[in-house]
Scaffold this motif. Structure first.
Motif, short mmCIF file in Angstrom:
data_model
loop_
_atom_site.label_atom_id
_atom_site.label_comp_id
_atom_site.label_asym_id
_atom_site.label_seq_id
_atom_site.Cartn_x
_atom_site.Cartn_y
_atom_site.Cartn_z
N GLU A 78 14.86 94.74 23.52
CA GLU A 78 15.80 95.24 22.53
C GLU A 78 16.88 94.20 22.28
O GLU A 78 17.39 93.58 23.21
N ARG A 79 17.25 94.01 21.02
CA ARG A 79 18.29 93.05 20.69
C ARG A 79 19.67 93.66 20.90
O ARG A 79 19.87 94.86 20.73
N THR A 80 20.62 92.79 21.24
CA THR A 80 22.00 93.23 21.34
C THR A 80 22.53 93.52 19.94
O THR A 80 22.23 92.80 18.99
N ILE A 81 23.33 94.57 19.82
CA ILE A 81 23.82 94.99 18.51
C ILE A 81 24.83 93.98 17.96
O ILE A 81 25.79 93.61 18.66
N ALA A 82 24.62 93.53 16.72
CA ALA A 82 25.54 92.58 16.09
C ALA A 82 26.90 93.23 15.88
O ALA A 82 26.99 94.40 15.51
N GLY A 83 27.95 92.47 16.13
CA GLY A 83 29.31 92.97 15.91
C GLY A 83 29.92 93.67 17.09
O GLY A 83 31.13 93.92 17.10
N ALA A 84 29.12 94.00 18.09
CA ALA A 84 29.65 94.68 19.27
C ALA A 84 30.35 93.67 20.18
O ALA A 84 29.97 92.50 20.24
N GLU A 85 31.37 94.11 20.89
CA GLU A 85 32.09 93.22 21.81
C GLU A 85 31.18 92.84 22.97
O GLU A 85 30.31 93.63 23.39
N ALA A 86 31.39 91.66 23.49
CA ALA A 86 30.55 91.17 24.59
C ALA A 86 30.72 92.05 25.84
O ALA A 86 31.81 92.53 26.14
N THR A 87 29.62 92.23 26.55
CA THR A 87 29.64 92.91 27.84
C THR A 87 29.06 91.96 28.89
O THR A 87 28.59 90.86 28.55
N PHE A 88 29.08 92.38 30.16
CA PHE A 88 28.69 91.46 31.23
C PHE A 88 27.70 92.13 32.18
O PHE A 88 27.92 93.28 32.60
N PHE A 89 26.65 91.40 32.54
CA PHE A 89 25.77 91.79 33.63
C PHE A 89 26.30 91.14 34.91
O PHE A 89 26.81 90.01 34.88
N HIS A 90 26.12 91.83 36.03
CA HIS A 90 26.71 91.36 37.29
C HIS A 90 25.65 91.33 38.39
O HIS A 90 24.88 92.28 38.56
N LEU A 91 25.64 90.22 39.15
CA LEU A 91 24.78 90.09 40.32
C LEU A 91 25.58 89.49 41.46
O LEU A 91 26.31 88.52 41.26
N ASP A 92 25.47 90.07 42.64
CA ASP A 92 25.98 89.44 43.85
C ASP A 92 24.81 88.73 44.52
O ASP A 92 23.78 89.35 44.80
N LEU A 93 24.97 87.44 44.80
CA LEU A 93 23.89 86.65 45.37
C LEU A 93 24.35 85.99 46.66
O LEU A 93 25.50 85.54 46.77
N LEU A 94 23.43 85.92 47.61
CA LEU A 94 23.74 85.35 48.92
C LEU A 94 22.93 84.07 49.09
O LEU A 94 21.70 84.08 48.99
N SER A 95 23.63 82.97 49.36
CA SER A 95 22.94 81.69 49.52
C SER A 95 22.32 81.58 50.90
O SER A 95 22.55 82.41 51.78
N ALA A 96 21.53 80.52 51.12
CA ALA A 96 20.91 80.29 52.43
C ALA A 96 21.97 80.08 53.50
O ALA A 96 21.71 80.31 54.69
N GLN A 97 23.16 79.66 53.11
CA GLN A 97 24.26 79.47 54.07
C GLN A 97 25.10 80.73 54.22
O GLN A 97 26.20 80.71 54.78
N SER A 98 24.58 81.86 53.69
CA SER A 98 25.26 83.17 53.77
C SER A 98 26.58 83.20 53.00
O SER A 98 27.49 83.94 53.34
N ASP A 99 26.70 82.35 52.00
CA ASP A 99 27.88 82.39 51.13
C ASP A 99 27.60 83.34 49.98
O ASP A 99 26.56 83.23 49.31
N LEU A 100 28.51 84.27 49.75
CA LEU A 100 28.35 85.25 48.67
C LEU A 100 29.00 84.72 47.39
O LEU A 100 30.14 84.25 47.43
N VAL A 101 28.28 84.82 46.30
CA VAL A 101 28.85 84.43 45.01
C VAL A 101 28.44 85.50 43.99
O VAL A 101 27.30 85.99 44.00
N SER A 102 29.39 85.88 43.16
CA SER A 102 29.13 86.88 42.12
C SER A 102 28.87 86.17 40.80
O SER A 102 29.65 85.31 40.39
N LEU A 103 27.78 86.55 40.16
CA LEU A 103 27.40 85.94 38.88
C LEU A 103 27.62 86.95 37.76
O LEU A 103 27.16 88.10 37.84
#
Length: 340
Positions: free
Chosen positions: A141-166
């Motif tokens: 499905e395409r994002t609706i034209a003219g709508a304000e931007a929204t954000f998807f969120h992922l918390d990811l853990l690196s091999a060194q156990s460092d947490l970073v939010s994307l």
């Protein structure tokens, strides 16, 4: 006669006076008699002030985040913000969906899935690409034209156990394309100014088609030109230029020509805006391949994800911004300080 000091709720009864029930009940059977003595009833002290209301806790519903909700989460942990720019049908939604789906199978690009506040939003963009949707072919499905931007969120853990939010922004491709014709439209693209990496998508499938390739070659650099001119992109940020739909490119008889034209597009952007960005990277991906069996889903996406999650470079302040003023007297003061 000693009268038992019990409570009677019947106003017509003189039990408290003569100890007799007006309805003739035995004391232990009367439904109006309370077993609690009057003296045993504690007086309730009125509070001097109204109790403080419990704070209202806003819960995330799992949908893509608003600008305010994304900012709230970004302040809580180390994060990277990514904006994806490209014309309609360039593969933006497929890219977002493939990243979420690839993490469902286990570690990806040396990172582990550690949580998300937008699971429902991810599931909505992924559903139509799965067999469970009962579609004959993957659909996004395409994002609706003219709508304000929204954000998807992922918390990811690196091999060194460092947490970073994307945080990956989502805005209609038509809106970004319109900015190439009217740069005043770029003022509303707040997600680009806060992005650590802006990702520009180049439709690989269209580059294989004679009727579309010239438009792709023309509009791609125009979008960057317009956004830089409008200062919608953060100076010193990183730019990823991505050739999408690699499966269509591989299946095409024009594979070599497409790769050459894509490289020319990236080289032109580097030539004109190389000093504006701290780095310009080029990538080829197949987020949701349909045309070439030898191309697996998510091919090249791991390299792009690692690029997104690189540590942000500290921008070098220019003379005009170092003092926070463009007045000549202030600029002169900066030159004097450097000279001494």
């Amino acid at each position: 006669m000693a009268v038992p000091q019990k409570n009677c709720s019947n106003e017509d009864c003189n039990y408290r006076v003569d100890g007799k029930c007006v309805e003739g009940y035995a004391l232990e059977e009367c439904p109006h008699i309370s077993s609690i003595l009057v003296e045993e009833i504690e007086e309730i002290e009125e509070p001097e002030s109204a109790p403080e209301a419990n704070p209202i806790i806003s819960l995330f519903l799992g949908e893509a985040l608003s600008r305010e909700k994304a900012s709230e989460l970004q302040r809580k942990s180390r994060s990277r913000a990514v904006s994806i720019v490209g014309p309609a049908d360039a593969g933006k939604t497929s890219l977002v969906a493939s990243i979420f789906d690839l993490f469902q199978k286990g570690p990806f690009a040396t990172f582990n899935f550690a949580g998300s506040s937008t699971l429902i939003g991810f599931e909505k963009v992924c559903h139509d690409a799965r067999a469970a949707s009962r579609r004959d072919a993957p659909h996004m499905e395409r994002t609706i034209a003219g709508a304000e931007a929204t954000f998807f969120h992922l918390d990811l853990l690196s091999a060194q156990s460092d947490l970073v939010s994307l945080f990956i922004s989502d805005r209609s491709g038509e809106d970004y394309l319109a900015a190439a014709d009217d740069i005043s439209r770029a003022d509303e693209f707040f997600e680009l100014r806060r992005a650590d990496v802006v990702t520009l998508l180049v439709n690989g499938e269209h580059l294989t088609m004679s009727e579309n390739r010239h438009e792709v070659k023309a509009t791609t650099p125009q979008i960057v030109d317009a956004l830089v001119e409008a200062e919608a992109l953060r100076q010193g940020g990183r730019l990823a230029v991505v050739l999408t739909k690699q499966d269509s490119v591989v299946a095409s008889p024009h594979t070599v020509r497409v790769q050459k034209e894509f490289d020319e597009i990236v080289d032109a952007i580097i030539q004109h805006h190389g000093e504006y960005f701290s780095d310009i990277g080029r990538f080829s991906i197949a987020a949701s391949p349909r045309e070439a069996e030898e191309v697996k889903r998510g091919e090249g996406v791991d390299n792009l994800l690692r690029y997104w999650l690189l540590a942000a470079k500290t921008p070098t302040a220019s003379r005009s911004t170092e003092s926070g003023s463009t007045r000549m007297i202030d600029l002169l003061d900066s030159f004097v300080k450097e000279a001494t």
